[in-house]
Design a protein around this motif. Sequence first.
Motif, PDB file in Angstrom:
ATOM      1  N   ILE A 164      -2.179   0.010  -8.759  1.00 52.33           N
ATOM      2  CA  ILE A 164      -3.611  -0.250  -8.804  1.00 52.33           C
ATOM      3  C   ILE A 164      -4.273   0.662  -7.785  1.00 52.33           C
ATOM      4  O   ILE A 164      -3.863   0.695  -6.622  1.00 52.33           O
ATOM      5  N   ALA A 165      -5.283   1.410  -8.212  1.00 58.05           N
ATOM      6  CA  ALA A 165      -6.065   2.231  -7.290  1.00 58.05           C
ATOM      7  C   ALA A 165      -7.310   1.429  -6.917  1.00 58.05           C
ATOM      8  O   ALA A 165      -8.114   1.089  -7.785  1.00 58.05           O
ATOM      9  N   LEU A 166      -7.438   1.115  -5.653  1.00 62.13           N
ATOM     10  CA  LEU A 166      -8.546   0.313  -5.139  1.00 62.13           C
ATOM     11  C   LEU A 166      -9.408   1.208  -4.261  1.00 62.13           C
ATOM     12  O   LEU A 166      -8.976   1.650  -3.199  1.00 62.13           O
ATOM     13  N   ASP A 167     -10.612   1.514  -4.743  1.00 61.47           N
ATOM     14  CA  ASP A 167     -11.512   2.393  -4.001  1.00 61.47           C
ATOM     15  C   ASP A 167     -12.220   1.568  -2.924  1.00 61.47           C
ATOM     16  O   ASP A 167     -13.350   1.107  -3.093  1.00 61.47           O
ATOM     17  N   VAL A 168     -11.527   1.379  -1.830  1.00 57.56           N
ATOM     18  CA  VAL A 168     -12.014   0.553  -0.722  1.00 57.56           C
ATOM     19  C   VAL A 168     -13.307   1.127  -0.162  1.00 57.56           C
ATOM     20  O   VAL A 168     -14.242   0.396   0.158  1.00 57.56           O
ATOM     21  N   GLN A 169     -13.385   2.450  -0.084  1.00 59.81           N
ATOM     22  CA  GLN A 169     -14.583   3.105   0.446  1.00 59.81           C
ATOM     23  C   GLN A 169     -15.814   2.766  -0.381  1.00 59.81           C
ATOM     24  O   GLN A 169     -16.843   2.360   0.152  1.00 59.81           O
ATOM     25  N   ARG A 170     -15.734   2.938  -1.697  1.00 55.79           N
ATOM     26  CA  ARG A 170     -16.886   2.650  -2.567  1.00 55.79           C
ATOM     27  C   ARG A 170     -17.281   1.182  -2.516  1.00 55.79           C
ATOM     28  O   ARG A 170     -18.459   0.847  -2.498  1.00 55.79           O
ATOM     29  N   LEU A 171     -16.278   0.301  -2.511  1.00 59.04           N
ATOM     30  CA  LEU A 171     -16.579  -1.130  -2.499  1.00 59.04           C
ATOM     31  C   LEU A 171     -17.244  -1.551  -1.189  1.00 59.04           C
ATOM     32  O   LEU A 171     -18.238  -2.271  -1.195  1.00 59.04           O
ATOM     33  N   LEU A 172     -16.717  -1.089  -0.061  1.00 61.64           N
ATOM     34  CA  LEU A 172     -17.327  -1.452   1.222  1.00 61.64           C
ATOM     35  C   LEU A 172     -18.677  -0.778   1.421  1.00 61.64           C
ATOM     36  O   LEU A 172     -19.613  -1.397   1.931  1.00 61.64           O
TER      37      LEU A 172
ATOM     38  N   VAL B 170       0.875  -1.176   0.000  1.00 56.89           N
ATOM     39  CA  VAL B 170       0.000   0.000   0.000  1.00 56.89           C
ATOM     40  C   VAL B 170       0.910   1.223   0.000  1.00 56.89           C
ATOM     41  O   VAL B 170       1.617   1.488   0.969  1.00 56.89           O
ATOM     42  N   GLU B 171       0.899   1.919  -1.102  1.00 63.06           N
ATOM     43  CA  GLU B 171       1.766   3.086  -1.265  1.00 63.06           C
ATOM     44  C   GLU B 171       1.158   4.331  -0.633  1.00 63.06           C
ATOM     45  O   GLU B 171       1.858   5.162  -0.065  1.00 63.06           O
ATOM     46  N   SER B 172      -0.169   4.464  -0.772  1.00 64.55           N
ATOM     47  CA  SER B 172      -0.847   5.603  -0.168  1.00 64.55           C
ATOM     48  C   SER B 172      -2.303   5.245   0.075  1.00 64.55           C
ATOM     49  O   SER B 172      -2.831   4.296  -0.505  1.00 64.55           O
ATOM     50  N   PHE B 173      -2.927   6.010   0.952  1.00 65.82           N
ATOM     51  CA  PHE B 173      -4.355   5.860   1.217  1.00 65.82           C
ATOM     52  C   PHE B 173      -4.916   7.249   1.422  1.00 65.82           C
ATOM     53  O   PHE B 173      -4.508   7.973   2.329  1.00 65.82           O
ATOM     54  N   ASP B 174      -5.851   7.637   0.540  1.00 67.86           N
ATOM     55  CA  ASP B 174      -6.411   8.972   0.621  1.00 67.86           C
ATOM     56  C   ASP B 174      -7.852   8.939   0.110  1.00 67.86           C
ATOM     57  O   ASP B 174      -8.117   8.389  -0.969  1.00 67.86           O
ATOM     58  N   GLY B 175      -8.765   9.491   0.874  1.00 69.68           N
ATOM     59  CA  GLY B 175     -10.155   9.575   0.458  1.00 69.68           C
ATOM     60  C   GLY B 175     -10.802   8.220   0.221  1.00 69.68           C
ATOM     61  O   GLY B 175     -11.667   8.100  -0.635  1.00 69.68           O
ATOM     62  N   GLY B 176     -10.358   7.228   0.940  1.00 67.92           N
ATOM     63  CA  GLY B 176     -10.926   5.891   0.806  1.00 67.92           C
ATOM     64  C   GLY B 176     -10.302   5.052  -0.293  1.00 67.92           C
ATOM     65  O   GLY B 176     -10.692   3.912  -0.509  1.00 67.92           O
ATOM     66  N   VAL B 177      -9.327   5.622  -1.000  1.00 67.70           N
ATOM     67  CA  VAL B 177      -8.681   4.912  -2.103  1.00 67.70           C
ATOM     68  C   VAL B 177      -7.271   4.499  -1.701  1.00 67.70           C
ATOM     69  O   VAL B 177      -6.450   5.337  -1.321  1.00 67.70           O
ATOM     70  N   ALA B 178      -7.012   3.192  -1.792  1.00 73.33           N
ATOM     71  CA  ALA B 178      -5.677   2.663  -1.541  1.00 73.33           C
ATOM     72  C   ALA B 178      -4.968   2.513  -2.880  1.00 73.33           C
ATOM     73  O   ALA B 178      -5.502   1.902  -3.803  1.00 73.33           O
TER      74      ALA B 178
ATOM     75  N   GLY C 294      -8.407   3.659   6.605  1.00 67.86           N
ATOM     76  CA  GLY C 294      -7.069   3.241   6.215  1.00 67.86           C
ATOM     77  C   GLY C 294      -7.024   1.777   5.833  1.00 67.86           C
ATOM     78  O   GLY C 294      -7.935   1.004   6.139  1.00 67.86           O
ATOM     79  N   MET C 295      -5.955   1.416   5.141  1.00 67.02           N
ATOM     80  CA  MET C 295      -5.729   0.026   4.750  1.00 67.02           C
ATOM     81  C   MET C 295      -4.232  -0.197   4.668  1.00 67.02           C
ATOM     82  O   MET C 295      -3.508   0.635   4.108  1.00 67.02           O
TER      83      MET C 295
END
Length: 155
Positions: free
Chosen positions: A122-130, A68-76, A141-142
Amino acid sequence: MRTEMSLAETLNELGLLGGRTLPRFVTSVGGSGAELEVVADARAVKNLPGPLKLATRLVPAVRSRLRVESFDGGVAVLAVDASAGGLPAHKLLGLAKNRIESVLASKGLPAGSVQIQPDARIALDVQRLLAARYPGTVVQGMTFADGRVAVDTAA
């Protein structure tokens, strides 16, 4: 609240996997520290596009390390270091982009919630998915921790 899960459990929670076991093409998952290590046998993946199918005949094992390089606004943003017989990660991800998008669409997941970016990211929108599965959940965070995924959430 911090929740630590296996990769299979995490993918299931995000709606990317239809169960708590990884697809049969994933042969091992591990890692140490902040890296997640995944090995896959690409020959076991069904319905691959032509260029990928040819590549799997030449080099079936794909070894990858994710961070995980960064996490911002729900996107890892995940940095991917992968290789298959010298084929670099950015080429592998580029070849798999359409397949990833079709899997998301077939599962009814939000379009654009997984994006292949330049430089093997890869940008993974964890917020939208959850939030699609658990409305009201806020992802803060992730991270990866010794072969597991840690997700920090608030209700």
